[in-house]
Design a protein around this motif. Sequence first.
Motif: not given
Length: 384
Positions: A23-28, A295-296, A303-307, A365-366
Amino acid sequence: MQIIDTVLSYCGWQGVTLAAVLLLSLGIQLYYYLFVYGRIPGYKNSRRRPVLDREPPISVVIPMFSEDYAFIEERLSLILAQSYPDFEVVIVYVGQDTDFYDELRRLGTSFPRIMTTKILLDPRFPISRKMALNVGIKSAHYEHMVFTSTDAVPRSDRWLSLMAKGFLTGDIVIGYCGMERGRGFANYFMRTWRMMHAADWLARAIRRRPYKGILHNFGFTKKIYFGANGFNHLNMNIGEDDLFMQQVMTRDNVSVVLSPRATLSEKVWGGVGWWMSQLRYYGSAFRFYPGAVKRFIRLELLSRLLFWVSAVVALVLMPLEYKLAAAALIVVRYVVVALEVRRIARRLGEGGMVRGYFLYDLLSPFYAVVLGLVLRRKDERVWR
């Protein structure tokens, strides 16, 4: 709390942790695509305060590092055919071929807009693009300059007029340059990578936090250039479109030109190997970027990789209800992303981007991780 207790009792702390990451990665991700990249399609540069009352005469400066007859015969004509009344084309030839340079000079007699100058190439003292641009800037007759390359061509005859109009609201103008469209997934991947990474710096510039342009399609005034005492990072062969721009860009002096008619196409000279070599070469400047910019860029990729990792884990290991919820989140994210990418592509004049975007979205991302590892090795081509 009751929902958390239910999930905890049903899936354990691993399931709760996985859900939190998902959910956090989706929100980002939704924040980036809706509120950061989502500002690109509707952006209007005319809302900025004007600094000029009319479009200025323009010097188009083009460095040339080889005897590129294809550029002279095919691509130069598209620049000369620009629908703009007052401009010149300054070609800086870096080489040793006297016959080729004489031909360039004869071309100038037939087309008065063309002005040529030469830097004699000596293998003992390599000439960088920044050095060639410096000669071109000093040779240009006009205060306002637009820079491009022999590898890029305008997609319309309005390119220069739109870039010149950008100078009405800023001393620095940045536009977009895509990749030449070809066949196969490799070409699609390169085109999409260019567009979505351009979305990073275009979106930041729109939010008045600029940090770069693209060397095929940007411009600034002589006052900006000489006020900064010329290009910085002189020990590097790169950096004119990012490291130098970071030195001179402010919240109020950058004009962003976004239009399909203001877009250029860069010629593709190879496949994925050539593309990785290009990314490694120009990406060597990334280590010198401001921390906020790093960071940006990294947050979106991370976040895309974590999602995707958490979504795949949920689909493979978790109970049926959990799998259905994860699948629903994947669909929601992809619908939002696809719609925003389509809008961005239309604004930038890119076609056929959405059809294969799911695969690019999953793999990039990879690819970025691999590129990050490659960039840890020093590229000797960069350093002088």
